[in-house]
Design a protein around this motif. Structure first.
Motif, mmCIF file in Angstrom:
data_model
loop_
_atom_site.group_PDB
_atom_site.id
_atom_site.type_symbol
_atom_site.label_atom_id
_atom_site.label_comp_id
_atom_site.label_asym_id
_atom_site.label_seq_id
_atom_site.Cartn_x
_atom_site.Cartn_y
_atom_site.Cartn_z
ATOM 1 N N HIS A 112 3.886 24.096 -4.040
ATOM 2 C CA HIS A 112 3.715 22.659 -3.864
ATOM 3 C C HIS A 112 3.954 21.920 -5.176
ATOM 4 C CE1 HIS A 112 -0.214 24.093 -5.312
ATOM 5 N NE2 HIS A 112 -0.296 22.911 -5.896
ATOM 6 N N VAL A 113 3.967 20.607 -5.084
ATOM 7 C CA VAL A 113 3.958 19.721 -6.238
ATOM 8 C C VAL A 113 2.688 18.892 -6.155
ATOM 9 C CG1 VAL A 113 5.098 17.795 -7.404
ATOM 10 C CG2 VAL A 113 6.466 19.608 -6.366
ATOM 11 N N ASP A 114 1.983 18.724 -7.280
ATOM 12 C CA ASP A 114 0.718 17.989 -7.268
ATOM 13 C C ASP A 114 0.948 16.487 -7.146
ATOM 14 O OD1 ASP A 114 -0.954 20.254 -7.627
ATOM 15 O OD2 ASP A 114 -0.403 20.290 -9.743
ATOM 16 N N CYS A 115 0.015 15.826 -6.505
ATOM 17 C CA CYS A 115 0.026 14.364 -6.396
ATOM 18 C C CYS A 115 -0.681 13.757 -7.605
ATOM 19 C CB CYS A 115 -0.636 13.926 -5.092
ATOM 20 S SG CYS A 115 0.290 14.409 -3.639
ATOM 21 N N VAL A 116 -0.193 14.076 -8.782
ATOM 22 C CA VAL A 116 -0.690 13.546 -10.057
ATOM 23 C C VAL A 116 0.536 13.206 -10.899
ATOM 24 C CG1 VAL A 116 -2.803 14.943 -9.966
ATOM 25 C CG2 VAL A 116 -0.779 15.839 -11.137
ATOM 26 N N ASP A 117 0.318 12.633 -12.080
ATOM 27 C CA ASP A 117 1.479 12.424 -12.938
ATOM 28 C C ASP A 117 1.714 13.619 -13.861
ATOM 29 O OD1 ASP A 117 -0.700 11.919 -14.582
ATOM 30 O OD2 ASP A 117 0.076 10.038 -15.397
ATOM 31 N N LEU A 118 0.667 14.105 -14.520
ATOM 32 C CA LEU A 118 0.805 15.224 -15.441
ATOM 33 C C LEU A 118 -0.475 16.045 -15.409
ATOM 34 C CD1 LEU A 118 2.888 16.310 -17.502
ATOM 35 C CD2 LEU A 118 1.645 15.086 -19.279
ATOM 36 N N ARG A 119 -0.319 17.360 -15.356
ATOM 37 C CA ARG A 119 -1.482 18.255 -15.262
ATOM 38 C C ARG A 119 -1.358 19.364 -16.288
ATOM 39 N NH1 ARG A 119 -3.544 19.988 -9.454
ATOM 40 N NH2 ARG A 119 -4.707 18.055 -9.838
ATOM 41 N N LEU A 120 -2.500 19.736 -16.884
ATOM 42 C CA LEU A 120 -2.565 20.885 -17.798
ATOM 43 C C LEU A 120 -3.380 21.977 -17.136
ATOM 44 C CD1 LEU A 120 -3.238 20.926 -21.609
ATOM 45 C CD2 LEU A 120 -4.545 22.422 -20.096
ATOM 46 N N LEU A 121 -2.886 23.207 -17.216
ATOM 47 C CA LEU A 121 -3.588 24.369 -16.666
ATOM 48 C C LEU A 121 -3.715 25.448 -17.743
ATOM 49 C CD1 LEU A 121 -1.669 24.776 -13.269
ATOM 50 C CD2 LEU A 121 -3.900 23.685 -13.592
ATOM 51 N N ARG A 122 -4.878 26.097 -17.772
ATOM 52 C CA ARG A 122 -5.034 27.311 -18.565
ATOM 53 C C ARG A 122 -5.983 28.252 -17.830
ATOM 54 N NH1 ARG A 122 -7.112 28.734 -24.788
ATOM 55 N NH2 ARG A 122 -5.680 30.491 -24.996
ATOM 56 N N THR A 123 -5.548 29.487 -17.625
ATOM 57 C CA THR A 123 -6.388 30.492 -16.977
ATOM 58 C C THR A 123 -7.008 31.372 -18.053
ATOM 59 O OG1 THR A 123 -4.911 30.493 -15.054
ATOM 60 C CG2 THR A 123 -6.464 32.317 -15.251
ATOM 61 N N TYR A 124 -8.330 31.328 -18.159
ATOM 62 C CA TYR A 124 -9.039 32.125 -19.172
ATOM 63 C C TYR A 124 -9.253 33.563 -18.722
ATOM 64 C CZ TYR A 124 -10.170 27.733 -21.526
ATOM 65 O OH TYR A 124 -10.095 26.528 -22.179
ATOM 66 N N VAL A 125 -9.456 33.761 -17.426
ATOM 67 C CA VAL A 125 -9.656 35.091 -16.847
ATOM 68 C C VAL A 125 -8.764 35.190 -15.624
ATOM 69 C CG1 VAL A 125 -11.289 36.675 -15.748
ATOM 70 C CG2 VAL A 125 -12.044 35.227 -17.655
ATOM 71 N N GLY A 126 -8.050 36.297 -15.481
ATOM 72 C CA GLY A 126 -7.224 36.506 -14.308
ATOM 73 C C GLY A 126 -5.800 36.008 -14.482
ATOM 74 N N PRO A 127 -4.977 36.162 -13.439
ATOM 75 C CA PRO A 127 -3.570 35.778 -13.518
ATOM 76 C C PRO A 127 -3.391 34.272 -13.582
ATOM 77 C CG PRO A 127 -4.141 36.429 -11.278
ATOM 78 C CD PRO A 127 -5.327 36.745 -12.128
ATOM 79 N N GLY A 128 -2.291 33.855 -14.231
ATOM 80 C CA GLY A 128 -2.009 32.434 -14.380
ATOM 81 C C GLY A 128 -1.229 31.869 -13.214
ATOM 82 N N VAL A 129 -0.913 30.590 -13.311
ATOM 83 C CA VAL A 129 -0.202 29.877 -12.258
ATOM 84 C C VAL A 129 1.180 30.501 -12.024
ATOM 85 C CG1 VAL A 129 0.767 28.190 -13.877
ATOM 86 C CG2 VAL A 129 0.481 27.562 -11.469
ATOM 87 N N GLN A 130 1.637 30.456 -10.772
ATOM 88 C CA GLN A 130 2.976 30.916 -10.423
ATOM 89 C C GLN A 130 3.866 29.711 -10.133
ATOM 90 O OE1 GLN A 130 2.493 33.557 -7.071
ATOM 91 N NE2 GLN A 130 1.974 35.301 -8.376
ATOM 92 N N TRP A 131 5.175 29.860 -10.399
ATOM 93 C CA TRP A 131 6.090 28.781 -10.071
ATOM 94 C C TRP A 131 7.450 29.324 -9.655
ATOM 95 C CZ3 TRP A 131 4.629 29.771 -15.162
ATOM 96 C CH2 TRP A 131 5.667 30.094 -16.062
ATOM 97 N N THR A 132 8.204 28.464 -8.995
ATOM 98 C CA THR A 132 9.535 28.823 -8.519
ATOM 99 C C THR A 132 10.453 27.611 -8.642
ATOM 100 O OG1 THR A 132 10.839 29.663 -6.643
ATOM 101 C CG2 THR A 132 8.944 28.254 -6.120
ATOM 102 N N ALA A 133 11.720 27.875 -8.934
ATOM 103 C CA ALA A 133 12.727 26.814 -8.985
ATOM 104 C C ALA A 133 13.740 26.975 -7.855
ATOM 105 C CB ALA A 133 13.441 26.831 -10.331
ATOM 106 N N ASP A 134 13.535 27.966 -6.981
ATOM 107 C CA ASP A 134 14.510 28.235 -5.918
ATOM 108 C C ASP A 134 13.836 28.477 -4.575
ATOM 109 O OD1 ASP A 134 13.383 30.705 -6.360
ATOM 110 O OD2 ASP A 134 15.210 31.662 -7.086
ATOM 111 N N GLN A 135 12.824 27.663 -4.291
ATOM 112 C CA GLN A 135 12.143 27.712 -2.988
ATOM 113 C C GLN A 135 11.465 29.057 -2.714
ATOM 114 O OE1 GLN A 135 12.136 24.798 -0.780
ATOM 115 N NE2 GLN A 135 12.761 24.003 -2.768
ATOM 116 N N GLY A 136 11.036 29.733 -3.779
ATOM 117 C CA GLY A 136 10.254 30.950 -3.608
ATOM 118 C C GLY A 136 11.038 32.240 -3.590
ATOM 119 N N HIS A 137 12.351 32.179 -3.767
ATOM 120 C CA HIS A 137 13.146 33.415 -3.788
ATOM 121 C C HIS A 137 12.838 34.236 -5.038
ATOM 122 C CE1 HIS A 137 15.410 32.251 -0.253
ATOM 123 N NE2 HIS A 137 15.640 31.067 -0.809
ATOM 124 N N SER A 138 12.603 33.573 -6.150
ATOM 125 C CA SER A 138 12.142 34.238 -7.368
ATOM 126 C C SER A 138 10.913 33.490 -7.867
ATOM 127 C CB SER A 138 13.236 34.272 -8.434
ATOM 128 O OG SER A 138 13.656 32.963 -8.760
#
Length: 201
Positions: A112-138
């Motif tokens: 998804h894309v967030d309904c915000v202007d700019l967001r910061l994320l940091r994962t202290y424990v566990g896996p971090g955020v995932q992203w895709t530029a090709d609709q989830g193929h990679s």
């Protein structure tokens, strides 16, 4: 309050201003979690609520966290405040919302894309955020500790930026030791509580 390991690297992190480029949607910087910060994060997971949230200016947020977080987790709070300062400098926002959340489910499992202007994320424990530029193929995944800026669809000129979709990493299929995340999210204070816009099933 103890000296935060992140603080000395904030000048280097100002390279995150690159997220303001009209054609960029994501900016990621890999950062290790020092042992002292890891201990603070683990201490928080053992004793603290599933969701800790504060809103306001940086001093107001600091006061709210000071009153609610025990001494053994104070280094975690300082790291969060340092990153909130970074977010404020990059985004130009002075009133922020800072959330620290314990996640144990496959929440936000759709890209998804967030309904915000700019967001910061940091994962202290566990896996971090995932992203895709090709609709989830990679799919790319931020390592634990990485600081990630993401543009949302409310960012001015967002429609001209490269479309990057993201999600929380699914936890149910991972080893038991990886099925908990401690996630920091920083937004502008007026961002809605569940500011997500699904783009891909």
């Amino acid at each position: 309050m103890p000296v935060c390991p992140t603080r000395g690297r904030l000048d280097h992190l100002m390279s995150f201003r690159g997220i303001l480029s009209p054609h960029r949607s994501l900016q990621s910087h890999e950062m290790d979690i020092p042992p002292s910060l890891q201990e603070a994060a683990e201490a928080y997971l053992q004793e603290e609520p599933r969701l800790l949230m504060a809103k306001g200016t940086l001093p107001e947020i600091a006061a709210q966290f000071e009153a609610r977080v025990p001494e053994q987790a104070r280094l975690l709070v300082q790291d969060m405040l340092d990153l909130a300062e970074l977010y404020s400098t990059v985004s130009g926002h002075r009133n922020l919302r800072v959330r620290l959340e314990k996640i144990t489910t496959d929440s936000c499992r759709k890209f998804h894309v967030d309904c915000v202007d700019l967001r910061l994320l940091r994962t202290y424990v566990g896996p971090g955020v995932q992203w895709t530029a090709d609709q989830g193929h990679s799919v790319c995944e931020a390592p634990t500790g990485a600081v990630v800026f993401l543009k949302g669809k409310h960012f001015p000129g967002w429609e001209r930026a490269k479309k990057i979709l993201h999600r929380s990493p699914p936890l149910s299929s991972r080893p038991a030791a990886e099925r908990v995340r401690l996630l920091l999210t920083i937004d502008e204070a007026s961002a809605c509580a569940d500011a997500n816009f699904d783009m891909v099933a």
